[in-house]
Design a protein around this motif. Structure first.
Motif, PDB file in Angstrom:
ATOM      1  N   ALA A 136       0.732  -1.180  -0.005  1.00  0.00           N
ATOM      2  CA  ALA A 136      -0.011   0.083   0.050  1.00  0.00           C
ATOM      3  C   ALA A 136       0.763   1.255   0.200  1.00  0.00           C
ATOM      4  CB  ALA A 136      -0.720   0.020   1.368  1.00  0.00           C
ATOM      5  N   ALA A 137       1.932   1.433   0.775  1.00  0.00           N
ATOM      6  CA  ALA A 137       2.881   2.403   0.901  1.00  0.00           C
ATOM      7  C   ALA A 137       3.463   2.528  -0.492  1.00  0.00           C
ATOM      8  CB  ALA A 137       3.922   2.132   1.966  1.00  0.00           C
ATOM      9  N   GLY A 138       4.078   1.628  -1.348  1.00  0.00           N
ATOM     10  CA  GLY A 138       4.615   1.727  -2.304  1.00  0.00           C
ATOM     11  C   GLY A 138       3.750   1.947  -3.464  1.00  0.00           C
ATOM     12  N   THR A 139       2.549   1.455  -3.312  1.00  0.00           N
ATOM     13  CA  THR A 139       1.377   1.969  -4.584  1.00  0.00           C
ATOM     14  C   THR A 139       1.125   3.262  -4.454  1.00  0.00           C
ATOM     15  OG1 THR A 139       0.795  -0.359  -4.498  1.00  0.00           O
ATOM     16  CG2 THR A 139      -0.916   1.173  -5.278  1.00  0.00           C
ATOM     17  N   VAL A 140       0.696   3.670  -3.064  1.00  0.00           N
ATOM     18  CA  VAL A 140       0.432   5.205  -3.085  1.00  0.00           C
ATOM     19  C   VAL A 140       1.490   6.139  -3.371  1.00  0.00           C
ATOM     20  CG1 VAL A 140       0.015   7.138  -1.263  1.00  0.00           C
ATOM     21  CG2 VAL A 140      -1.291   4.744  -1.281  1.00  0.00           C
TER      22      VAL A 140
ATOM     23  N   ARG B  87      10.832  13.311   0.145  1.00  0.00           N
ATOM     24  CA  ARG B  87      10.172  13.671  -1.066  1.00  0.00           C
ATOM     25  C   ARG B  87       8.856  14.586  -0.879  1.00  0.00           C
ATOM     26  NH1 ARG B  87      10.545  11.172  -6.147  1.00  0.00           N
ATOM     27  NH2 ARG B  87       8.651  11.819  -7.408  1.00  0.00           N
ATOM     28  N   ALA B  88       8.294  14.430   0.141  1.00  0.00           N
ATOM     29  CA  ALA B  88       6.983  15.263   0.471  1.00  0.00           C
ATOM     30  C   ALA B  88       7.261  16.689   0.452  1.00  0.00           C
ATOM     31  CB  ALA B  88       6.159  14.844   1.469  1.00  0.00           C
ATOM     32  N   LEU B  89       8.349  16.994   1.179  1.00  0.00           N
ATOM     33  CA  LEU B  89       8.735  18.414   1.296  1.00  0.00           C
ATOM     34  C   LEU B  89       9.304  18.831  -0.091  1.00  0.00           C
ATOM     35  CD1 LEU B  89      10.543  18.217   4.683  1.00  0.00           C
ATOM     36  CD2 LEU B  89       8.406  18.994   4.209  1.00  0.00           C
ATOM     37  N   ALA B  90      10.170  17.702  -0.801  1.00  0.00           N
ATOM     38  CA  ALA B  90      10.933  18.561  -2.206  1.00  0.00           C
ATOM     39  C   ALA B  90       9.804  18.918  -3.124  1.00  0.00           C
ATOM     40  CB  ALA B  90      11.873  17.387  -2.638  1.00  0.00           C
ATOM     41  N   VAL B  91       8.848  17.853  -3.402  1.00  0.00           N
ATOM     42  CA  VAL B  91       8.117  18.085  -4.594  1.00  0.00           C
ATOM     43  C   VAL B  91       6.800  19.222  -4.174  1.00  0.00           C
ATOM     44  CG1 VAL B  91       8.139  16.052  -5.830  1.00  0.00           C
ATOM     45  CG2 VAL B  91       6.707  16.165  -3.675  1.00  0.00           C
ATOM     46  N   GLY B  92       6.703  19.331  -2.740  1.00  0.00           N
ATOM     47  CA  GLY B  92       5.733  20.496  -2.253  1.00  0.00           C
ATOM     48  C   GLY B  92       6.458  21.764  -2.498  1.00  0.00           C
ATOM     49  N   ALA B  93       7.760  21.932  -2.458  1.00  0.00           N
ATOM     50  CA  ALA B  93       8.668  23.092  -2.944  1.00  0.00           C
ATOM     51  C   ALA B  93       8.581  23.437  -4.230  1.00  0.00           C
ATOM     52  CB  ALA B  93       9.960  22.982  -2.364  1.00  0.00           C
TER      53      ALA B  93
ATOM     54  N   THR C 257       0.901  12.335  -1.929  1.00  0.00           N
ATOM     55  CA  THR C 257       0.959  10.831  -1.904  1.00  0.00           C
ATOM     56  C   THR C 257       2.016  10.369  -1.120  1.00  0.00           C
ATOM     57  OG1 THR C 257       1.847  10.883  -3.998  1.00  0.00           O
ATOM     58  CG2 THR C 257      -0.522  10.710  -3.982  1.00  0.00           C
ATOM     59  N   ALA C 258       3.194  11.226  -1.166  1.00  0.00           N
ATOM     60  CA  ALA C 258       4.333  10.723  -0.606  1.00  0.00           C
ATOM     61  C   ALA C 258       4.153  10.961   1.065  1.00  0.00           C
ATOM     62  CB  ALA C 258       5.438  11.798  -0.779  1.00  0.00           C
ATOM     63  N   ALA C 259       3.529  12.085   1.488  1.00  0.00           N
ATOM     64  CA  ALA C 259       2.950  12.025   2.767  1.00  0.00           C
ATOM     65  C   ALA C 259       2.255  10.885   3.117  1.00  0.00           C
ATOM     66  CB  ALA C 259       2.181  13.273   3.080  1.00  0.00           C
ATOM     67  N   VAL C 260       1.071  10.404   2.504  1.00  0.00           N
ATOM     68  CA  VAL C 260       0.290   9.602   2.881  1.00  0.00           C
ATOM     69  C   VAL C 260       1.228   7.859   3.078  1.00  0.00           C
ATOM     70  CG1 VAL C 260      -1.645   7.914   2.080  1.00  0.00           C
ATOM     71  CG2 VAL C 260      -1.758  10.177   1.757  1.00  0.00           C
ATOM     72  N   ALA C 261       2.167   7.866   1.927  1.00  0.00           N
ATOM     73  CA  ALA C 261       3.001   6.593   1.988  1.00  0.00           C
ATOM     74  C   ALA C 261       3.691   6.698   3.287  1.00  0.00           C
ATOM     75  CB  ALA C 261       3.842   6.697   0.798  1.00  0.00           C
ATOM     76  N   ALA C 262       4.301   7.645   3.594  1.00  0.00           N
ATOM     77  CA  ALA C 262       5.083   7.930   4.817  1.00  0.00           C
ATOM     78  C   ALA C 262       4.272   7.438   6.118  1.00  0.00           C
ATOM     79  CB  ALA C 262       5.470   9.387   5.445  1.00  0.00           C
ATOM     80  N   VAL C 263       3.044   7.701   6.318  1.00  0.00           N
ATOM     81  CA  VAL C 263       1.884   7.519   7.429  1.00  0.00           C
ATOM     82  C   VAL C 263       1.816   5.901   7.211  1.00  0.00           C
ATOM     83  CG1 VAL C 263      -0.280   7.845   8.204  1.00  0.00           C
ATOM     84  CG2 VAL C 263       1.205   9.580   7.283  1.00  0.00           C
ATOM     85  N   LEU C 264       1.635   5.490   5.897  1.00  0.00           N
ATOM     86  CA  LEU C 264       1.476   3.981   5.906  1.00  0.00           C
ATOM     87  C   LEU C 264       2.588   3.224   6.289  1.00  0.00           C
ATOM     88  CD1 LEU C 264      -0.407   3.664   2.515  1.00  0.00           C
ATOM     89  CD2 LEU C 264      -1.747   3.002   4.455  1.00  0.00           C
ATOM     90  N   LEU C 265       3.901   3.337   6.052  1.00  0.00           N
ATOM     91  CA  LEU C 265       5.046   2.726   6.792  1.00  0.00           C
ATOM     92  C   LEU C 265       4.992   2.805   7.962  1.00  0.00           C
ATOM     93  CD1 LEU C 265       7.673   4.161   3.960  1.00  0.00           C
ATOM     94  CD2 LEU C 265       6.863   1.972   4.516  1.00  0.00           C
ATOM     95  N   LEU C 266       4.551   4.016   8.663  1.00  0.00           N
ATOM     96  CA  LEU C 266       4.478   3.853  10.274  1.00  0.00           C
ATOM     97  C   LEU C 266       3.799   2.653  10.794  1.00  0.00           C
ATOM     98  CD1 LEU C 266       3.979   7.857  11.025  1.00  0.00           C
ATOM     99  CD2 LEU C 266       6.091   6.159  11.542  1.00  0.00           C
ATOM    100  N   THR C 267       2.617   2.118  10.010  1.00  0.00           N
ATOM    101  CA  THR C 267       1.942   0.922  10.304  1.00  0.00           C
ATOM    102  C   THR C 267       2.664  -0.195  10.232  1.00  0.00           C
ATOM    103  OG1 THR C 267       0.683   0.634   8.405  1.00  0.00           O
ATOM    104  CG2 THR C 267      -0.070   2.377   9.852  1.00  0.00           C
ATOM    105  N   LEU C 268       3.859  -0.354   9.914  1.00  0.00           N
ATOM    106  CA  LEU C 268       4.706  -1.671   9.655  1.00  0.00           C
ATOM    107  C   LEU C 268       5.283  -1.795  10.603  1.00  0.00           C
ATOM    108  CD1 LEU C 268       5.146  -3.781   7.281  1.00  0.00           C
ATOM    109  CD2 LEU C 268       7.123  -2.283   6.351  1.00  0.00           C
ATOM    110  N   ARG C 269       5.092  -2.589  11.477  1.00  0.00           N
ATOM    111  CA  ARG C 269       5.556  -2.931  12.663  1.00  0.00           C
ATOM    112  C   ARG C 269       6.638  -3.972  12.555  1.00  0.00           C
ATOM    113  NH1 ARG C 269       4.261   1.702  15.063  1.00  0.00           N
ATOM    114  NH2 ARG C 269       1.983   2.002  15.428  1.00  0.00           N
TER     115      ARG C 269
END
Length: 441
Positions: free
Chosen positions: A37-41, A105-111, A198-210
């Motif tokens: 899910a993280a990679g796909t997003v 990446r979220a910060l870079a493309v946001g810039a 989408t990069a920000a969402v991917a980061a959140v999803l990776l937080l769920t990978l314990r």
């Protein structure tokens, strides 16, 4: 490969550890689902930016070399940073590396989105942003490949890789790229804002990978030597391997030539094929149609003709693609051949990535994989820069159209040379021997 270079009779069936999935690959577990899910997003946004970056560059300049340098900037980190990235993947927690890179990446493309919206973007700024994105991709992509064996059983690696690649194809080609074309028509900054989200969402999803995801599966840091010694160990291991070394060399030549074409494709599409932003996005997504079919039917093709022949078949397909683009001026034949190419590329990727994950010991996986990708991806900026120079040189004495077609003709010649190398070094016997040595046969 052709029959005369098959050394031993084989039935063409992939060993279980590297069998290409037919259509699914279910039952891979909840941790794989989170990683997928993280990679796909993340791929959603990356696909949009892949279309928007060259289009943005083409609004700033018509110079082929200047546009090619955007691609050089985003691929240069593969040449400069692949080996340290592999070392870090073997030293640090791999999930945390991916998490950090998604945030950057979220910060870079946001810039980039903010600069474009403020009409403050320039070519030097674009090069700098592309370079930063390249560094994040090196760490994120290399680490995601070496993290996968800790998430699924090695016997299911091909199924897992097939799922990941299918997700990438559907999101990047069937959704993100056409959407990017629409977004570009609304506002030039929108695809980059979409990527940031989408990069920000991917980061959140990776937080769920314990769990702990250090090399060796211990969850604790391994004993460290000098960075130079660790990197050298990975280089030596790959270069001494009788199968992975020729595969890496083949990928280096193939990607170097193909990257040159990709670097000037936006000018080819605009000026030779007469496409707008949406048409360009659809053209670049055509490979996804063939890629999706490749994910569905690659196992059947491989069982029928064998792994070595399957890899070799891609070269014939690519030769047809470049020959077509070198002579036609209609987008439809180019799009159709690009779709055929997508089938072969996915078949190559599923087989070779799964082979690497099977053959390389886990404690070396990050470093050896980074050396492999250094050869395969580090040559891409060289090809991009060379294509920009080639277009300008040919244009000077033969005209603009000849200049934009020249990279396709040169790449066709490179594929022919690569075919000769592969006929000599990549035989079915070497694949069978490598798998037997790793316990895969």
């Amino acid at each position: 490969m052709t029959e005369n270079v098959r050394d031993t009779p084989v039935d063409g069936t992939l060993p279980e550890t590297v069998r290409v999935p037919a259509a699914g690959g279910g039952g891979l577990g909840s941790r794989f689902l989170r990683l997928w899910a993280a990679g796909t997003v993340a791929n959603l946004g990356q696909g949009a930016t892949a279309v928007a970056l060259p289009w943005l560059a083409a609004t700033l300049t018509r110079d082929a070399l200047a546009i090619a340098l955007v691609g050089v900037a985003i691929r240069l980190p593969w040449l400069l940073f692949s080996l340290p990235a592999g070392m870090l993947a073997d030293r640090l927690d791999r999930r945390r590396i991916m998490l950090a890179m998604a945030a950057v990446r979220a910060l870079a493309v946001g810039a980039i989105a903010a600069l474009v919206a403020a009409d403050a973007m320039s070519l030097p700024l674009l090069y700098a942003c592309a370079l930063l994105l390249g560094f994040t991709e090196v760490l994120f992509d290399n680490t995601s490949q070496v993290l996968l064996p800790a998430v699924v059983d090695r016997a299911r690696l091909a199924a897992a890789n097939g799922r990941l690649m299918a997700g990438q194809i559907v999101t990047e080609d069937f959704f993100a790229k056409p959407v990017a074309g629409v977004l570009l028509g609304v506002a030039l900054a929108l695809p980059f804002a979409f990527d940031a989200a989408t990069a920000a969402v991917a980061a959140v999803l990776l937080l769920t990978l314990r769990g702990g995801f250090r090399a060796g599966g211990t969850g604790v840091p391994a004993a460290r030597r000098s960075a130079r010694a660790e990197i050298a160990e990975g280089v030596r291991w790959l270069w001494r391997h009788p199968l992975l070394r020729p595969l890496a060399v083949s990928l280096a030549v193939f990607n170097m030539a193909g990257a040159g074409v990709a670097a000037v494709q936006v000018l080819y599409a605009r000026e030779i094929l007469g496409l707008g932003s949406l048409g360009f996005a659809v053209l670049t997504s055509a490979g996804g149609v063939g890629g999706l079919l490749g994910g569905l039917f690659a196992s059947r093709v491989t069982r029928r003709i064998g792994m070595a022949r399957s890899l070799f078949a891609l070269l014939g397909v690519e030769a047809a693609v470049y020959a077509t683009a070198a002579v036609v001026s209609d987008a439809w034949p180019v799009a159709v051949m690009t779709g055929v190419s997508g089938f072969g590329v996915v078949m190559w990727n599923v087989v070779t990535v799964s082979l690497r994950q099977t053959l390389i010991p886990d404690h070396l996986l990050g470093r050896v994989n980074s050396v492999y990708r250094l050869l395969g991806w580090g040559t891409m900026p060289l090809g991009m820069a060379a294509a920009g120079v080639l277009v300008g040189a040919v244009e000077a004495f033969a005209g603009r159209e000849a200049g934009l077609r020249a990279p396709y003709a040169v790449t066709l010649a490179a594929v022919a040379v690569l075919a000769l190398y592969m006929r000599r070094h990549l035989r079915q016997r070497s694949i069978d021997a490598a798998l037997a040595g790793a316990g895969g046969a």
